[in-house]
Design a protein around this motif. Structure first.
Motif, mmCIF file in Angstrom:
data_model
loop_
_atom_site.group_PDB
_atom_site.id
_atom_site.type_symbol
_atom_site.label_atom_id
_atom_site.label_comp_id
_atom_site.label_asym_id
_atom_site.label_seq_id
_atom_site.Cartn_x
_atom_site.Cartn_y
_atom_site.Cartn_z
ATOM 1 N N LYS A 135 0.856 -0.874 0.036
ATOM 2 C CA LYS A 135 -0.138 -0.187 0.113
ATOM 3 C C LYS A 135 0.647 1.377 -0.183
ATOM 4 O O LYS A 135 1.958 1.386 1.040
ATOM 5 N N SER B 198 1.054 -2.438 10.512
ATOM 6 C CA SER B 198 0.281 -3.535 10.911
ATOM 7 C C SER B 198 -1.655 -3.558 10.755
ATOM 8 O O SER B 198 -1.327 -1.428 10.457
ATOM 9 N N GLU B 199 -2.226 -4.090 10.195
ATOM 10 C CA GLU B 199 -3.175 -3.736 10.057
ATOM 11 C C GLU B 199 -4.396 -3.640 11.096
ATOM 12 O O GLU B 199 -5.333 -2.581 11.191
ATOM 13 N N GLY C 260 -5.356 -8.114 12.567
ATOM 14 C CA GLY C 260 -5.416 -7.515 11.097
ATOM 15 C C GLY C 260 -4.214 -8.461 11.206
ATOM 16 O O GLY C 260 -3.065 -8.886 11.805
ATOM 17 N N ASN D 92 -0.610 -8.283 8.869
ATOM 18 C CA ASN D 92 0.473 -6.779 8.258
ATOM 19 C C ASN D 92 0.852 -6.659 6.954
ATOM 20 O O ASN D 92 0.238 -7.435 5.959
ATOM 21 N N TYR D 93 0.983 -5.458 6.142
ATOM 22 C CA TYR D 93 1.567 -5.363 5.336
ATOM 23 C C TYR D 93 2.507 -4.733 4.865
ATOM 24 O O TYR D 93 3.487 -3.797 5.386
#
Length: 151
Positions: free
Chosen positions: A58, A101-102, A106, A108-109
């Motif tokens: 992202k 971290s989301e 959630g 991770n991204y």
């Protein structure tokens, strides 16, 4: 006869719901082939806990790609991630990548922050500035141990 018709209707409803889940999964999983509409970049991280193949990439919270592969570099012992990025997104060569971290529950991204350079990363090049993941349990343990040490 009535129970046979009811069973047929229930079976049709189950198949329709399953088909809906498959369509939704295919749309959100980014399963399309990597072709000319994407290019790959490489990024080496110290830790990639919580990131797996298929995780989002992202920029400013907007998905621009995904993690194509994760491997260990035997020379540096770093995790090397191959990222597929949408070809409409051009990244300056001084951009940085970090594992984010989301949320508490959630996954991770990979978050990319574009730099200010006029030179753009070419397909196959490496994002040099990276920050690995932070283990939440390590942070909690450190906070607990540091608060106990002040007593």
């Amino acid at each position: 006869m009535a129970s046979s018709a009811a069973e047929t209707l229930i079976g049709a409803a189950v198949i329709a719901v399953a088909a809906g889940f498959l369509v939704y999964g295919a749309q959100t999983a980014d399963l399309g082939p990597t072709g000319s509409d994407r290019y790959e970049l490489k990024a080496a991280f110290r830790k990639v806990e919580g990131v797996s193949v298929g995780a989002d990439v992202k920029i400013a919270g907007v998905k621009v790609g995904s993690v194509a592969s994760l491997e260990l570099d035997p020379g540096t012992y770093q995790a090397v991630a191959m990222l597929t990025i949408d070809s409409t997104v051009k990244l300056p060569d001084d951009s940085d990548a970090a594992i984010q971290s989301e949320g508490l529950l959630g996954g991770n991204y990979v978050a990319i922050t574009p730099g200010g350079s006029d030179l753009m990363l070419a397909p196959g090049e490496e994002i040099l500035y990276t920050q690995g993941s932070v283990n939440l349990m390590d942070l909690v343990g450190r906070a607990i141990s540091s608060s106990g040490a002040s007593d």
